[in-house]
Design an enzyme around this catalytic site. Sequence first.
Site, mmCIF file in Angstrom:
data_model
loop_
_atom_site.group_PDB
_atom_site.id
_atom_site.type_symbol
_atom_site.label_atom_id
_atom_site.label_comp_id
_atom_site.label_asym_id
_atom_site.label_seq_id
_atom_site.Cartn_x
_atom_site.Cartn_y
_atom_site.Cartn_z
ATOM 1 N N GLU A 1 94.173 -87.197 -107.791
ATOM 2 C CA GLU A 1 94.459 -87.479 -109.208
ATOM 3 C C GLU A 1 95.937 -87.260 -109.483
ATOM 4 O O GLU A 1 96.452 -86.158 -109.274
ATOM 5 C CB GLU A 1 93.603 -86.569 -110.103
ATOM 6 C CG GLU A 1 93.865 -86.899 -111.565
ATOM 7 C CD GLU A 1 93.258 -85.897 -112.547
ATOM 8 O OE1 GLU A 1 92.331 -85.153 -112.203
ATOM 9 O OE2 GLU A 1 93.772 -85.880 -113.685
ATOM 10 N N GLU B 1 88.287 -83.495 -104.711
ATOM 11 C CA GLU B 1 89.170 -83.935 -105.799
ATOM 12 C C GLU B 1 90.337 -82.972 -105.858
ATOM 13 O O GLU B 1 90.163 -81.753 -105.726
ATOM 14 C CB GLU B 1 88.414 -83.919 -107.129
ATOM 15 C CG GLU B 1 89.166 -84.577 -108.284
ATOM 16 C CD GLU B 1 90.002 -83.646 -109.155
ATOM 17 O OE1 GLU B 1 90.714 -84.143 -110.022
ATOM 18 O OE2 GLU B 1 89.969 -82.399 -108.940
ATOM 19 N N HIS C 1 96.899 -78.377 -110.607
ATOM 20 C CA HIS C 1 96.387 -78.980 -111.833
ATOM 21 C C HIS C 1 97.323 -78.774 -113.020
ATOM 22 O O HIS C 1 97.683 -79.709 -113.717
ATOM 23 C CB HIS C 1 95.000 -78.408 -112.158
ATOM 24 C CG HIS C 1 94.430 -78.938 -113.423
ATOM 25 N ND1 HIS C 1 94.656 -78.355 -114.655
ATOM 26 C CD2 HIS C 1 93.658 -80.026 -113.663
ATOM 27 C CE1 HIS C 1 94.037 -79.046 -115.590
ATOM 28 N NE2 HIS C 1 93.418 -80.072 -115.017
ATOM 29 N N HIS D 1 85.367 -80.457 -107.154
ATOM 30 C CA HIS D 1 86.437 -80.530 -108.149
ATOM 31 C C HIS D 1 87.484 -79.437 -107.906
ATOM 32 O O HIS D 1 87.180 -78.260 -108.047
ATOM 33 C CB HIS D 1 85.805 -80.370 -109.536
ATOM 34 C CG HIS D 1 86.765 -80.502 -110.647
ATOM 35 N ND1 HIS D 1 86.905 -79.550 -111.625
ATOM 36 C CD2 HIS D 1 87.636 -81.495 -110.959
ATOM 37 C CE1 HIS D 1 87.810 -79.942 -112.485
ATOM 38 N NE2 HIS D 1 88.270 -81.116 -112.108
ATOM 39 N N ASP E 1 94.606 -82.503 -107.623
ATOM 40 C CA ASP E 1 95.604 -83.006 -108.574
ATOM 41 C C ASP E 1 96.975 -82.934 -107.909
ATOM 42 O O ASP E 1 97.285 -81.939 -107.251
ATOM 43 C CB ASP E 1 95.608 -82.118 -109.821
ATOM 44 C CG ASP E 1 94.208 -81.960 -110.401
ATOM 45 O OD1 ASP E 1 93.720 -82.922 -111.010
ATOM 46 O OD2 ASP E 1 93.603 -80.890 -110.219
#
Length: 238
Positions: free
Chosen positions: A109, A34, A49, A7, A36
Amino acid sequence: MVLNFAHRGSLTEAPENTLPAFQKAISHGAHALELDVQLTKDDQLIVCHDHKLSRFNKLIKGLIKDFMLEEIKQIDVGASFSEAYKGTTLITLDELLEICPEDIMLNIEIKNIPVIYEGIEAKLIDCLKRRNRMENIIISSFDHIALANIQKLAPELDLGMLFYYRILRPWEYAKHSGLTITSIHPNNVYVDQTFVQECKRLGYKVYPYTVNKEERYKELIHYGADGVFSNNPEIFVR
Ligand code: G3P
Ligand code: MG
């Protein structure tokens, strides 16, 4: 096989969403990263993020979208993490794709809430195509309109539907959304056996986020989760 998603990289060891965090996750054997993405003022895909830059330096007022890439690249995002990472900067998606091996899955994401980046979907697809990296990718978002836009532009990409709140029967919502969703990405706190089973009954993979305790990890695997997001992926890879 249970997928171990790092993450924002291995964020307990290095500043999140930066090259060192991703490199550490890869070296620990994470199956997937993962990250962002957002857009800078000059429409560059940046891996970050938070929308606010004050997260890294309280003196910097404003949002990612208000700054040019060149300006963002001058911000030290490592010093607030630890002295050892002083001088670390945010990276573009392009920079990550350059170092990321093809066998490492990427879960990108789209951070489209509360700031909405018009056109981010097309820019993301352009970047992936330019880098010849349309395989082994999941695009996810809490903004399901962004997922619909991705599907329209590149139906071959896998879509992950993110849920934060505990809504009624998200698997049915996914089914009726009209989108071809590959995986459901729920907040792990409300995931139980029924949740996993119902998603799987409708053909979805289930990837709960963000799990840092081994006991909870084992529980989710026992329920049948296909993968788990973790801040310290090395524990679960082991
Ligand atoms: O994609 C899983 C997780 O990253 C979603 O929440 O806020 O950490 O981006 P957040
Ligand atoms: Mg995320």
